[in-house]
Design a protein around this motif. Structure first.
Motif, PDB file in Angstrom:
ATOM      1  N   VAL A 193       0.826  -1.211   0.000  1.00 21.09           N
ATOM      2  CA  VAL A 193       0.000   0.000   0.000  1.00 21.09           C
ATOM      3  C   VAL A 193       0.860   1.260   0.000  1.00 21.09           C
ATOM      4  O   VAL A 193       0.568   2.229  -0.720  1.00 21.09           O
ATOM      5  CB  VAL A 193      -0.953  -0.005   1.216  1.00 21.09           C
ATOM      6  N   TRP A 194       1.926   1.279   0.793  1.00 19.99           N
ATOM      7  CA  TRP A 194       2.678   2.511   1.030  1.00 19.99           C
ATOM      8  C   TRP A 194       3.197   3.181  -0.237  1.00 19.99           C
ATOM      9  O   TRP A 194       2.990   4.397  -0.424  1.00 19.99           O
ATOM     10  CB  TRP A 194       3.799   2.259   2.023  1.00 19.99           C
ATOM     11  N   PRO A 195       3.853   2.488  -1.168  1.00 15.01           N
ATOM     12  CA  PRO A 195       4.338   3.168  -2.366  1.00 15.01           C
ATOM     13  C   PRO A 195       3.218   3.728  -3.254  1.00 15.01           C
ATOM     14  O   PRO A 195       3.405   4.747  -3.927  1.00 15.01           O
ATOM     15  CB  PRO A 195       5.156   2.096  -3.107  1.00 15.01           C
ATOM     16  N   LEU A 196       2.060   3.076  -3.229  1.00 12.86           N
ATOM     17  CA  LEU A 196       0.923   3.591  -3.990  1.00 12.86           C
ATOM     18  C   LEU A 196       0.481   4.941  -3.428  1.00 12.86           C
ATOM     19  O   LEU A 196       0.171   5.883  -4.181  1.00 12.86           O
ATOM     20  CB  LEU A 196      -0.248   2.613  -3.945  1.00 12.86           C
ATOM     21  N   VAL A 197       0.466   5.040  -2.101  1.00 11.58           N
ATOM     22  CA  VAL A 197       0.038   6.278  -1.448  1.00 11.58           C
ATOM     23  C   VAL A 197       1.097   7.372  -1.649  1.00 11.58           C
ATOM     24  O   VAL A 197       0.764   8.524  -1.943  1.00 11.58           O
ATOM     25  CB  VAL A 197      -0.232   6.038   0.053  1.00 11.58           C
ATOM     26  N   GLU A 198       2.353   7.003  -1.523  1.00 15.24           N
ATOM     27  CA  GLU A 198       3.430   7.977  -1.755  1.00 15.24           C
ATOM     28  C   GLU A 198       3.320   8.590  -3.147  1.00 15.24           C
ATOM     29  O   GLU A 198       3.445   9.813  -3.326  1.00 15.24           O
ATOM     30  CB  GLU A 198       4.797   7.303  -1.609  1.00 15.24           C
ATOM     31  N   GLU A 199       3.068   7.745  -4.125  1.00 17.20           N
ATOM     32  CA  GLU A 199       2.933   8.221  -5.500  1.00 17.20           C
ATOM     33  C   GLU A 199       1.744   9.165  -5.640  1.00 17.20           C
ATOM     34  O   GLU A 199       1.833  10.223  -6.273  1.00 17.20           O
ATOM     35  CB  GLU A 199       2.760   7.023  -6.446  1.00 17.20           C
ATOM     36  N   ALA A 200       0.600   8.791  -5.029  1.00 16.98           N
ATOM     37  CA  ALA A 200      -0.591   9.630  -5.125  1.00 16.98           C
ATOM     38  C   ALA A 200      -0.410  10.980  -4.450  1.00 16.98           C
ATOM     39  O   ALA A 200      -0.877  12.010  -4.948  1.00 16.98           O
ATOM     40  CB  ALA A 200      -1.786   8.895  -4.511  1.00 16.98           C
ATOM     41  N   LEU A 201       0.292  10.997  -3.317  1.00 12.79           N
ATOM     42  CA  LEU A 201       0.472  12.254  -2.570  1.00 12.79           C
ATOM     43  C   LEU A 201       1.449  13.191  -3.264  1.00 12.79           C
ATOM     44  O   LEU A 201       1.412  14.396  -3.048  1.00 12.79           O
ATOM     45  CB  LEU A 201       0.950  11.957  -1.154  1.00 12.79           C
ATOM     46  N   ARG A 202       2.323  12.642  -4.115  1.00  9.86           N
ATOM     47  CA  ARG A 202       3.233  13.507  -4.863  1.00  9.86           C
ATOM     48  C   ARG A 202       2.475  14.310  -5.908  1.00  9.86           C
ATOM     49  O   ARG A 202       2.904  15.376  -6.296  1.00  9.86           O
ATOM     50  CB  ARG A 202       4.322  12.670  -5.543  1.00  9.86           C
TER      51      ARG A 202
END
Length: 202
Positions: A193-202
């Motif tokens: 989940v974490w890398p998906l969220v990091e990408e979205a927040l960028r």
């Protein structure tokens, strides 16, 4: 806004809580909400929707109650939080209604999308994390709940339709709806989940 979707028992609520804690450690303001629910009025509607005594609740009435809760949640909680720059994490949103009522109950996608426009306007999640598990695992996990809700009594065929609806959503909107394997350990799912969220927040 990041939404978590998945069949009952998928572990999406656990993943949302873990993500919220991780984001707060970074100093972000995080607003957690759930559907149905999120607000006092929404929680009262939730009690009607999920109460196992309400087996007589008809599909159209069920659909309208979900959107009543959602409209209150959007106006009272979600839009103000987004306006001040908070990260909103929602345990279910309109995708759940598309799948459970549109597909599972056979009401169709068109009526769900029309009601979304009325209740939510143009609001859409930036990212939807779909925690996927098999229908068999859904029933295995939900049967162990201390207080089963109204949806826990649904048949295996119903839960198969729900999963198929979710998988079609992921195919139709691959940029927004990102599939993760909910059959793994809690830690392994969180690391997906974490890398998906990091990408979205960028």
């Amino acid at each position: 806004m990041v939404t978590f979707e998945g069949p009952d028992g998928s572990g999406k609520s656990t993943q949302l809580a873990r993500l919220a804690a991780r984001l707060r450690e970074q100093g972000r303001e995080v607003v957690e909400t759930a559907e149905p629910g999120g607000t006092r009025i929404g929680r009262e509607i939730r009690e009607i929707l999920l109460n196992s005594r309400n087996q007589a609740l008809r599909p159209t009435a069920e659909l309208l109650l979900y959107f009543a809760s959602r409209a209150q949640n959007v106006e009272e909680l979600i839009r103000p939080a987004l306006a001040r720059g908070a990260v909103v994490l929602s345990d279910r949103f309109t995708d759940s209604t598309l799948v459970y009522q549109g597909v599972g109950r056979g009401l169709g996608a068109d009526v769900v999308r029309q009601l979304h426009t009325i209740a939510c306007g143009t609001l859409q999640p930036h990212l939807t994390v779909l925690v996927d598990i098999s229908p068999e695992l859904t029933l295995e996990r939900t049967v162990k709940r201390a207080t089963p809700d109204r949806l826990d009594a649904e048949s295996l065929d119903f839960h198969r339709r729900v999963r198929e609806g979710y998988l079609r959503l992921a195919q139709d909107e691959p940029q927004r709806v990102r599939l993760v394997n909910g059959g793994q350990s809690i830690e392994a799912v969180a690391e997906e989940v974490w890398p998906l969220v990091e990408e979205a927040l960028r």
